[in-house]
Motif scaffolding. Structure first.
Motif, PDB file in Angstrom:
ATOM      1  N   ALA A 249       0.848  -1.187   0.000  1.00 37.10           N
ATOM      2  CA  ALA A 249       0.000   0.000   0.000  1.00 37.10           C
ATOM      3  C   ALA A 249       0.887   1.242   0.000  1.00 37.10           C
ATOM      4  N   PRO A 250       0.494   2.314  -0.692  1.00 35.48           N
ATOM      5  CA  PRO A 250       1.326   3.520  -0.752  1.00 35.48           C
ATOM      6  C   PRO A 250       1.305   4.336   0.532  1.00 35.48           C
ATOM      7  N   VAL A 251       0.406   3.993   1.468  1.00 38.67           N
ATOM      8  CA  VAL A 251       0.323   4.715   2.736  1.00 38.67           C
ATOM      9  C   VAL A 251       0.429   3.718   3.876  1.00 38.67           C
ATOM     10  N   ALA A 252       0.942   4.189   5.010  1.00 40.76           N
ATOM     11  CA  ALA A 252       1.020   3.341   6.188  1.00 40.76           C
ATOM     12  C   ALA A 252      -0.350   3.267   6.852  1.00 40.76           C
ATOM     13  N   GLY A 253      -0.611   2.147   7.503  1.00 42.30           N
ATOM     14  CA  GLY A 253      -1.889   1.999   8.184  1.00 42.30           C
ATOM     15  C   GLY A 253      -2.089   0.584   8.672  1.00 42.30           C
ATOM     16  N   THR A 254      -3.180   0.393   9.356  1.00 42.59           N
ATOM     17  CA  THR A 254      -3.545  -0.927   9.885  1.00 42.59           C
ATOM     18  C   THR A 254      -4.181  -1.759   8.791  1.00 42.59           C
ATOM     19  N   VAL A 255      -3.798  -3.016   8.725  1.00 44.18           N
ATOM     20  CA  VAL A 255      -4.437  -3.939   7.784  1.00 44.18           C
ATOM     21  C   VAL A 255      -5.819  -4.256   8.351  1.00 44.18           C
ATOM     22  N   THR A 256      -6.840  -3.657   7.785  1.00 39.30           N
ATOM     23  CA  THR A 256      -8.192  -3.831   8.311  1.00 39.30           C
ATOM     24  C   THR A 256      -8.867  -5.100   7.812  1.00 39.30           C
ATOM     25  N   ALA A 257      -8.383  -5.673   6.713  1.00 42.01           N
ATOM     26  CA  ALA A 257      -8.969  -6.905   6.191  1.00 42.01           C
ATOM     27  C   ALA A 257      -7.916  -7.674   5.415  1.00 42.01           C
ATOM     28  N   MET A 258      -7.898  -9.001   5.588  1.00 38.48           N
ATOM     29  CA  MET A 258      -7.039  -9.900   4.815  1.00 38.48           C
ATOM     30  C   MET A 258      -7.923 -11.025   4.307  1.00 38.48           C
ATOM     31  N   TYR A 259      -8.097 -11.079   2.993  1.00 34.52           N
ATOM     32  CA  TYR A 259      -9.056 -11.999   2.391  1.00 34.52           C
ATOM     33  C   TYR A 259      -8.441 -13.314   1.931  1.00 34.52           C
ATOM     34  N   VAL A 260      -7.132 -13.463   1.980  1.00 34.17           N
ATOM     35  CA  VAL A 260      -6.486 -14.667   1.461  1.00 34.17           C
ATOM     36  C   VAL A 260      -5.546 -15.232   2.512  1.00 34.17           C
ATOM     37  N   VAL A 261      -5.123 -16.476   2.272  1.00 33.05           N
ATOM     38  CA  VAL A 261      -4.146 -17.129   3.137  1.00 33.05           C
ATOM     39  C   VAL A 261      -3.024 -17.685   2.268  1.00 33.05           C
ATOM     40  N   ARG A 262      -1.942 -18.019   2.885  1.00 37.16           N
ATOM     41  CA  ARG A 262      -0.778 -18.539   2.177  1.00 37.16           C
ATOM     42  C   ARG A 262      -1.136 -19.838   1.468  1.00 37.16           C
ATOM     43  N   GLY A 263      -0.714 -19.938   0.186  1.00 39.54           N
ATOM     44  CA  GLY A 263      -0.984 -21.131  -0.605  1.00 39.54           C
ATOM     45  C   GLY A 263      -2.317 -21.139  -1.314  1.00 39.54           C
ATOM     46  N   GLN A 264      -3.134 -20.118  -1.123  1.00 39.03           N
ATOM     47  CA  GLN A 264      -4.460 -20.074  -1.744  1.00 39.03           C
ATOM     48  C   GLN A 264      -4.360 -19.665  -3.207  1.00 39.03           C
ATOM     49  N   ASP A 265      -5.178 -20.298  -4.038  1.00 36.70           N
ATOM     50  CA  ASP A 265      -5.283 -19.910  -5.443  1.00 36.70           C
ATOM     51  C   ASP A 265      -6.367 -18.841  -5.573  1.00 36.70           C
ATOM     52  N   VAL A 266      -6.060 -17.767  -6.273  1.00 36.96           N
ATOM     53  CA  VAL A 266      -7.009 -16.668  -6.456  1.00 36.96           C
ATOM     54  C   VAL A 266      -7.207 -16.413  -7.939  1.00 36.96           C
ATOM     55  N   ALA A 267      -8.388 -15.956  -8.269  1.00 37.29           N
ATOM     56  CA  ALA A 267      -8.705 -15.603  -9.660  1.00 37.29           C
ATOM     57  C   ALA A 267      -8.391 -14.142  -9.908  1.00 37.29           C
ATOM     58  N   ALA A 268      -8.340 -13.772 -11.176  1.00 39.77           N
ATOM     59  CA  ALA A 268      -8.096 -12.367 -11.525  1.00 39.77           C
ATOM     60  C   ALA A 268      -9.220 -11.495 -10.985  1.00 39.77           C
ATOM     61  N   GLY A 269      -8.851 -10.384 -10.335  1.00 38.39           N
ATOM     62  CA  GLY A 269      -9.839  -9.483  -9.770  1.00 38.39           C
ATOM     63  C   GLY A 269     -10.267  -9.812  -8.356  1.00 38.39           C
ATOM     64  N   ALA A 270      -9.738 -10.891  -7.773  1.00 41.01           N
ATOM     65  CA  ALA A 270     -10.113 -11.260  -6.410  1.00 41.01           C
ATOM     66  C   ALA A 270      -9.549 -10.254  -5.408  1.00 41.01           C
ATOM     67  N   ARG A 271     -10.325  -9.946  -4.378  1.00 42.30           N
ATOM     68  CA  ARG A 271      -9.854  -9.040  -3.333  1.00 42.30           C
ATOM     69  C   ARG A 271      -8.761  -9.713  -2.512  1.00 42.30           C
ATOM     70  N   LEU A 272      -7.759  -8.926  -2.132  1.00 46.75           N
ATOM     71  CA  LEU A 272      -6.622  -9.478  -1.403  1.00 46.75           C
ATOM     72  C   LEU A 272      -6.559  -8.964   0.029  1.00 46.75           C
ATOM     73  N   PHE A 273      -6.471  -7.650   0.197  1.00 48.95           N
ATOM     74  CA  PHE A 273      -6.407  -7.064   1.536  1.00 48.95           C
ATOM     75  C   PHE A 273      -6.842  -5.611   1.467  1.00 48.95           C
ATOM     76  N   VAL A 274      -7.036  -5.012   2.645  1.00 49.37           N
ATOM     77  CA  VAL A 274      -7.400  -3.603   2.743  1.00 49.37           C
ATOM     78  C   VAL A 274      -6.580  -2.983   3.859  1.00 49.37           C
ATOM     79  N   VAL A 275      -5.927  -1.871   3.552  1.00 49.77           N
ATOM     80  CA  VAL A 275      -5.250  -1.059   4.561  1.00 49.77           C
ATOM     81  C   VAL A 275      -6.154   0.115   4.888  1.00 49.77           C
TER      82      VAL A 275
END
Length: 321
Positions: free
Chosen positions: A47-73
């Motif tokens: 993220a271009p700004v510092a902040g708290t990771v308010t959401a994490m939608y994936v886990v290590r080793g997970q397969d994601v499709a194009a356009g899938a949400r990843l995280f939110v700062v």
């Protein structure tokens, strides 16, 4: 004793023959292949700004499709900047509309009243001029009085003309250069809004293509510094087959060509499309356990495999002819 020596020698010869057959037979029956491996180029998202990771939608080793949400700062800062930019666009657009308008109806009514009064004075002055002119011809007024009446009539007519011009100007908008300046401010505000919206999307990125989550560096609730990778993706398009081609056989390889390869535990008939051929030769790197001499010059070739494979996996590529 001689027979025992002969027997021992015979057994040794038989043993040597068996060893030679076991060692050389597989090599003689082996097809020539080019050694290589699977290489993956991770994609690091931050993220271009510092902040708290308010959401994490994936886990290590997970397969994601194009356009899938990843995280939110924490989006408060870029969200406030976007709202401010949106307000600036609205203000600039309102100003651009306003400069194209004439004066308000009440202001035009005042101008109309001023024009009517000026025209009335001009008529009175013209009538007075006619009376003085007639009386001057009869000798009742001097020529100086006639000159004064004429000057008053001309002044009144000039004031009436000025009032008409002022009324016409009241229906017009601002000058062309002011209109262009207002339009430029609108474009400037819109550019600021576009940048603020982009920064807002940067704190909540999505997967650019189908990929596997290689690692997650920050979890929900943790503070992430600006521009620090929060997770890494391994997109399918960034997984490559890397192998080395002898200098003498390089002419058979072209970008866009297809090669066949095999690997342990993989399905049969795997293919890869050549995407890159190094323009510079190099000596066979030590990481490649080539079955041929290691001191010859080779060229690095990268190809896009037809299916996802694990990076680091050794492969055998069938040479092109």
């Amino acid at each position: 004793m001689t027979r025992q020596r002969v027997l021992v020698v015979a057994l040794l010869l038989i043993a040597l023959a068996v060893i030679a057959a076991l060692v050389l037979a597989p090599r003689l029956g082996r097809h020539a292949v080019l050694s290589g491996y699977i290489e993956g180029e991770p994609l690091y998202l931050a993220a271009p700004v510092a902040g708290t990771v308010t959401a994490m939608y994936v886990v290590r080793g997970q397969d994601v499709a194009a356009g899938a949400r990843l995280f939110v700062v924490d989006p408060q800062q870029p969200l406030s900047a976007r709202d401010q930019a949106s307000a600036e666009v609205a203000a600039a657009q309102a100003q651009a509309i306003d400069v194209r308008k004439g004066q308000r109806p009440l202001e035009l009514a005042v101008l109309d009243a001023n024009l009517a009064a000026a025209e009335a004075r001009a008529r009175d002055a013209e009538a007075a001029l006619r009376r003085v002119s007639i009386l001057t011809d009869k000798g009742y007024y001097s020529k100086a009085a006639l000159d004064d009446a004429r000057a008053n009539a001309q002044a009144a007519e000039a004031q009436a003309k000025a009032a008409r011009k002022q009324r016409d100007v009241g229906t017009l908008g601002a000058r062309e250069d002011l209109i262009r300046a207002a339009d430029a401010r609108v474009r400037q505000a819109q550019a600021g809004l576009t940048g603020a919206s982009a920064r807002l999307s940067d704190v909540a990125p999505t997967a650019p293509s189908a990929a596997r989550v290689e690692d997650v560096f920050f979890q929900q609730g943790e503070w992430a510094p600006a521009n620090q990778p929060i997770l890494s993706l391994l997109p399918d398009v960034r997984i490559k087959v890397r192998f080395f081609v002898p200098e003498a056989a390089l002419s058979a390889y072209r970008v866009g060509g297809v090669v066949r390869f095999a690997c342990d535990g993989c399905a049969r008939g795997l293919t890869a499309k050549i995407a890159y051929i190094s323009p510079r030769p190099e000596f066979t790197p030590p990481v490649i356990y080539s079955r041929e001499a290691r001191d010859r010059l080779v060229y690095l070739v990268e190809a896009q495999p037809s299916r996802r494979l694990n990076p680091g996996q050794p492969v055998d590529v069938e040479p092109l002819k």
